[in-house]
Design an enzyme around this catalytic site. Structure first.
Site, short mmCIF file in Angstrom:
data_model
loop_
_atom_site.label_atom_id
_atom_site.label_comp_id
_atom_site.label_asym_id
_atom_site.label_seq_id
_atom_site.Cartn_x
_atom_site.Cartn_y
_atom_site.Cartn_z
N ARG A 5 -38.68 51.59 40.66
CA ARG A 5 -39.67 51.62 39.56
C ARG A 5 -40.06 50.20 39.13
O ARG A 5 -41.23 49.96 38.80
CB ARG A 5 -39.10 52.42 38.38
CG ARG A 5 -40.12 52.63 37.28
CD ARG A 5 -39.66 53.70 36.30
NE ARG A 5 -40.69 53.98 35.30
CZ ARG A 5 -40.52 53.81 33.98
NH1 ARG A 5 -39.36 53.38 33.51
NH2 ARG A 5 -41.50 54.09 33.16
N HIS A 51 -43.86 48.85 38.87
CA HIS A 51 -44.40 48.27 37.64
C HIS A 51 -44.71 46.78 37.78
O HIS A 51 -45.47 46.23 36.99
CB HIS A 51 -43.46 48.53 36.46
CG HIS A 51 -43.53 49.93 35.93
ND1 HIS A 51 -43.20 50.26 34.64
CD2 HIS A 51 -43.92 51.07 36.52
CE1 HIS A 51 -43.38 51.57 34.46
NE2 HIS A 51 -43.81 52.09 35.59
N ASN A 98 -43.02 49.94 29.57
CA ASN A 98 -41.77 49.32 30.03
C ASN A 98 -40.69 49.26 28.96
O ASN A 98 -39.49 49.32 29.27
CB ASN A 98 -42.04 47.87 30.49
CG ASN A 98 -42.85 47.81 31.77
OD1 ASN A 98 -42.82 48.75 32.57
ND2 ASN A 98 -43.57 46.71 31.97
N HIS A 121 -40.25 60.28 42.21
CA HIS A 121 -39.59 61.03 41.13
C HIS A 121 -38.63 62.08 41.70
O HIS A 121 -38.19 62.96 40.98
CB HIS A 121 -40.62 61.67 40.20
CG HIS A 121 -41.38 60.68 39.36
ND1 HIS A 121 -42.45 61.00 38.58
CD2 HIS A 121 -41.19 59.34 39.17
CE1 HIS A 121 -42.91 59.92 37.95
NE2 HIS A 121 -42.17 58.89 38.31
C1 HEM Z 1 -48.25 58.58 39.08
C2 HEM Z 1 -48.04 58.00 37.92
C3 HEM Z 1 -46.69 57.82 37.33
C4 HEM Z 1 -46.33 58.09 36.05
C5 HEM Z 1 -47.24 58.63 34.97
C6 HEM Z 1 -44.92 57.79 35.93
C7 HEM Z 1 -44.20 57.93 34.75
C8 HEM Z 1 -42.83 57.79 34.65
C9 HEM Z 1 -42.08 58.03 33.46
C10 HEM Z 1 -42.66 58.42 32.11
C11 HEM Z 1 -40.77 57.84 33.76
C12 HEM Z 1 -39.59 57.99 32.80
C13 HEM Z 1 -39.44 56.71 31.99
C14 HEM Z 1 -38.48 56.84 30.84
O1 HEM Z 1 -38.20 57.97 30.41
O2 HEM Z 1 -37.99 55.80 30.32
C15 HEM Z 1 -40.70 57.48 35.14
C16 HEM Z 1 -39.53 57.21 35.82
C17 HEM Z 1 -39.48 56.84 37.14
N1 HEM Z 1 -40.57 56.53 37.94
FE1 HEM Z 1 -42.50 56.99 37.55
N2 HEM Z 1 -44.45 57.35 37.12
C18 HEM Z 1 -45.49 57.33 38.00
C19 HEM Z 1 -45.44 56.89 39.31
C20 HEM Z 1 -44.32 56.35 39.91
C21 HEM Z 1 -44.32 55.65 41.16
C22 HEM Z 1 -45.57 55.32 41.99
C23 HEM Z 1 -43.02 55.30 41.42
C24 HEM Z 1 -42.43 54.52 42.58
C25 HEM Z 1 -42.99 54.44 43.76
C26 HEM Z 1 -42.22 55.81 40.33
C27 HEM Z 1 -40.84 55.73 40.23
C28 HEM Z 1 -40.10 56.17 39.17
C29 HEM Z 1 -38.66 56.30 39.19
C30 HEM Z 1 -37.77 56.10 40.40
C31 HEM Z 1 -38.27 56.69 37.91
C32 HEM Z 1 -36.83 56.85 37.39
C33 HEM Z 1 -36.33 55.49 36.95
C34 HEM Z 1 -34.90 55.45 36.41
O3 HEM Z 1 -34.17 56.43 36.49
O4 HEM Z 1 -34.53 54.38 35.87
N3 HEM Z 1 -43.04 56.41 39.42
N4 HEM Z 1 -41.97 57.44 35.66
#
Ligand code: HEM
Ligand SMILES: [Ca+2]
Ligand SMILES: [Ca+2]
Length: 320
Positions: free
Chosen positions: A40, A44, A72, A171
């Site tokens: 992530r 970002h 972030n 995800h």
């Molecule tokens: C398509 C649009 C996307 C949205 C709206 C989105 C949104 C989010 C949100 C809201 C979270 C949870 C954050 C939190 O609760 O603090 C999250 C977690 C995460 N996102 Fe996305 N995301 C997107 C695309 C992506 C992409 C492109 C990747 C990587 C290639 C990604 C990888 C991750 C990962 C691995 C997590 C978990 C991180 C952790 O456990 O620390 N996301 N995302």
């Protein structure tokens, strides 16, 4: 972006991938989520002024850190592990591997350690000397944004709908806080009711984890089926209305004429098709506006811009 190359460190730091992998393996022993957090960070980073390590810079006299941008703040994590990787690399190959490349390599190693594909990461990015909090607030997608807006945000980065669906497959591991999906549980789009595209059993489970008026920073698995495994279960979950974020579920439940539904169905039916697309899309994302050649710098500490005045200060004082 032919400037980046998988062989970039072959002579200057031939062990770089193994060093990065070793530190992530160690971190995974006490933090099953760290690989997800690291990929992530790369995402970002790349969506804000390109893949230039800008997300890693802390506040300073000249830096308004991206860490405090809305998408972030109190959300991105893994900075300590990035610092551990940087320390190990400064010992093995001083002043050679950029922080931006550390994020790209860490993303690949994290996916591969979780059971996903491996690939040859394009390398040779250099680190920014600036950060852009406003751009982080503008260009990072949010979980409640409509699908057409998210599609547009990706296409502005040169990423098409297949890239969006494939990359959303990240995800398949990691966690999200209640605040990122709680509106779906109690008051979807101001309706006073739950999101109808949320499986009712899953809805009850999530209501138990995120009670109304409770602590919205509690986290739950993004993929309820295989929370720490990099596989295609994320996509089959969407088919049974078990996507966690609205931005996940709309890829399948959209009523607009989007091609995302067919892509979700394809990735559910064929995990190797998902893996192949994911690799292509990760390389594309990693190619967003890198600094190369003599642009930027190789940061010695990922959290701050190099202090190029130190050497001349020393000379100045010794000559006085
Ligand atoms: C398509 C649009 C996307 C949205 C709206 C989105 C949104 C989010 C949100 C809201 C979270 C949870 C954050 C939190 O609760 O603090 C999250 C977690 C995460 N996102 Fe996305 N995301 C997107 C695309 C992506 C992409 C492109 C990747 C990587 C290639 C990604 C990888 C991750 C990962 C691995 C997590 C978990 C991180 C952790 O456990 O620390 N996301 N995302
Ligand atoms: Ca950046
Ligand atoms: Ca999974």
């Amino acid at each position: 972006h032919g400037q980046l190359s998988p062989t970039f460190y072959d002579t200057t730091c031939p062990n770089v991938s193994n060093i990065v992998r070793g530190i992530i393996e160690e971190a995974l022993k006490t933090d099953a989520r760290i690989g997800a957090s690291l990929i992530r960070l790369h995402f970002h980073d790349c969506f804000v002024n390109g893949c230039d390590g800008s997300i890693l810079l802390n506040n300073s006299a000249t830096i308004e850190s991206e860490k405090e941008a809305r998408p972030n703040n109190n959300s991105v994590r893994g900075f300590g592990v990035v610092d551990d990787i940087k320390t190990a690399l400064e010992t093995a190959c001083p002043a050679t591997v950029s922080c931006a490349d550390i994020l790209a390599i860490a993303a690949e190693e994290s996916v591969s350690l979780a059971g996903g594909p491996s690939w040859n990461v394009s390398l040779g990015r250099r680190d920014s000397t600036t950060a852009n909090r406003t751009a982080a607030d503008t260009f990072l997608p949010g979980p409640t944004q409509p699908l057409d807006v998210i599609i547009k945000m990706f296409s502005d980065m040169g990423l098409d709908t297949t890239d969006l669906v494939a990359l959303s497959g990240a995800h398949t591991f990691g966690r999200a806080q209640c605040l990122t999906f709680i509106d779906r549980l109690y008051n979807f789009s101001g309706s006073g009711n739950p999101d109808p595209t949320l499986n009712t059993t899953y809805l009850s489970t999530l209501q138990g984890i995120c009670p109304q008026g409770g602590d919205t920073t509690v986290v739950t698995n993004l993929d309820l089926t295989t929370p720490d495994v990099f596989d295609n279960k994320y996509f089959s979950n969407l088919q049974v209305l078990e996507g966690l974020l609205n931005s996940d579920q709309v890829l399948f439940s959209t009523t607009e004429n989007n091609d995302t539904v067919a892509i979700v169905n394809n990735f559910t039916a064929d995990q190797s098709a998902f893996f192949a697309s994911f690799v292509v899309s990760m390389i594309k994302m990693g190619n967003i506006s890198p600094l190369t050649g003599t642009a930027g710098e190789i940061r010695l500490n990922c959290g701050k811009v190099n202090d190029n005045s130190t050497a001349s200060d020393g000379l100045l004082y010794s000559s006085m």
